[in-house]
Design an enzyme around this catalytic site. Structure first.
Site: not given
Length: 397
Positions: A60, A250
């Site tokens: 990510c 994330h």
């Protein structure tokens, strides 16, 4: 869709505190074969623009940065970096993404040829090349609870600095809670965990109490986003600004549009959903709405299917705006603004539409029907549901 579980992107933490809602130890990246990522093409500002999607355990940090560079295709100012892909590109490898990123970083070389700036740039490039491989497995970041841009500086941050990409988080301590402010102070996450361990072993009751307050803060904010943090994030981000938002291991691509925050939807499960591009960020508890490329409420995932008549976009967008303002006002401890019902919004839009086509005063609108006692309750701000059509006596032009 199930939330993505990221691999290798985490806070770098010391030993966990017993009973505390601390981050788990960093997951060590596993050796993997060449990664392939699907490209989703969207209409962005009138131009067909690619977005890189990810499956479970995707890198990510790399994708969040690359997608910002892709969405900056319209950037023409000097020093702006951007990535362009062939128009028929459907799949891309991690090596290709790293090559594009490396080219963008090299393009940031200053025009000033002075020896000092060139040496500094060369040192930054050397540091960046050391960090780049980590982008495909995850970065270690250490937040501070004092501001949405406050991180402990690590070599990983050089990538964001060179590309002029802001890095944000929303894990802030509430200044209206003096006990928590005292316990947390200006410490980073790692330092706060170490303080909790030390205070629990102290003989001084005041230190033990302070450690318990700090531990309670981590437990109550385990989602890594607070009401105060969300308000500060909304105020700090600039209109139209693309940045990277870190939360729960994330990294997401974030944008501020008309005062609202949105996260780019990169889950590969939405690859074929052209109407799902952004996800609103207006709630701490995860309640959100999917939006299309124009930030209008998406109905691609509606229960009634494609055969259902599409509701009026203006009505939906105003309702989403109202929901957001109510939530934001409640977070800030203010009285929520007056909210129009769906029917009242429809009547208002009808009235505006009539005025645009008829210069003369329109006929008076019929009085609104009296609500039944069972309909007195309001709905939760940001609730994702299908808008119902207005009453038959109110026709939208």
């Amino acid at each position: 869709e199930e939330p993505l579980k990221e691999e290798g992107s985490s806070l770098s933490v010391p030993p966990a505190v017993p009973g505390a809602a601390a981050e788990p130890p960093r997951v060590q990246p596993q050796a993997r074969e060449a990664d392939f990522y699907c490209v989703k093409w969207i209409s962005w500002k009138g131009e067909r623009t690619p977005v890189i999607t990810q499956s479970e355990n995707g890198p990510c940090p790399l994708l969040a940065i690359i997608n910002i560079l892709l969405l900056q295709w319209k950037a023409t100012c000097s020093g702006c970096s951007q990535v362009k892909l062939p128009p028929q590109k459907e799949v891309i490898t991690a090596e290709e993404l790293m090559a594009h990123l490396g080219n963008c970083i090299l393009a940031t070389q200053p025009r000033d040829t002075s020896e000092g700036l060139q040496l500094n740039f060369q040192q930054n490039i050397n540091d960046t090349m050391t960090v780049l491989p980590k982008l495909s497995t995850g970065l270690d970041v250490n937040v501070r609870f004092t501001g949405v841009s406050d991180f402990e500086y690590t070599p990983e941050c050089i990538v964001f600095d060179l590309l002029n990409i802001p890095l944000y988080h929303g894990w802030l301590v509430d200044p209206q809670s003096p006990e928590q402010v005292q316990a947390v102070g200006k410490l980073s996450y790692n330092q706060l965990v170490e303080k909790i361990i030390t205070c629990k072993q102290a003989s001084d009751s005041s230190l033990v109490s302070e450690g318990l307050v700090a531990e309670q803060f981590l437990e109550s904010t385990a989602s890594q986003l607070t009401f105060h943090g969300l308000c500060e994030l909304t105020a700090r981000a600039r209109e139209g600004e693309l940045g990277v938002f870190f939360r729960n291991n994330h990294f997401s691509t974030m944008i501020k549009h008309k005062g609202h925050l949105y996260l780019l939807v990169t889950d590969q499960g939405f690859l074929q959903e052209e109407g799902v591009v952004w996800e609103s960020l207006h709630s701490v508890d995860g309640d959100s709405c999917f939006c299309d490329t124009d930030f209008h409420l998406s109905h691609a995932l509606g229960k009634e299917g494609a055969t259902a008549a599409p509701p009026d976009h203006r009505l939906q967008q105003r309702q989403v705006d109202q929901d957001y303002m109510v939530a934001l006002s409640l977070q800030q401890g203010q009285d929520p603004p007056s909210v129009l019902s769906d029917l009242e919004l429809a009547r208002q839009l009808q009235h505006e539409e009539y005025q645009q086509h008829h210069p003369h005063p329109p006929p008076p609108l019929p009085p609104p029907p009296q609500p039944l006692p069972a309909q007195a309750g309001g709905r939760v701000a940001g609730e994702r549901r299908q808008r119902q059509k207005p009453d038959l006596d109110c026709t939208l032009l």
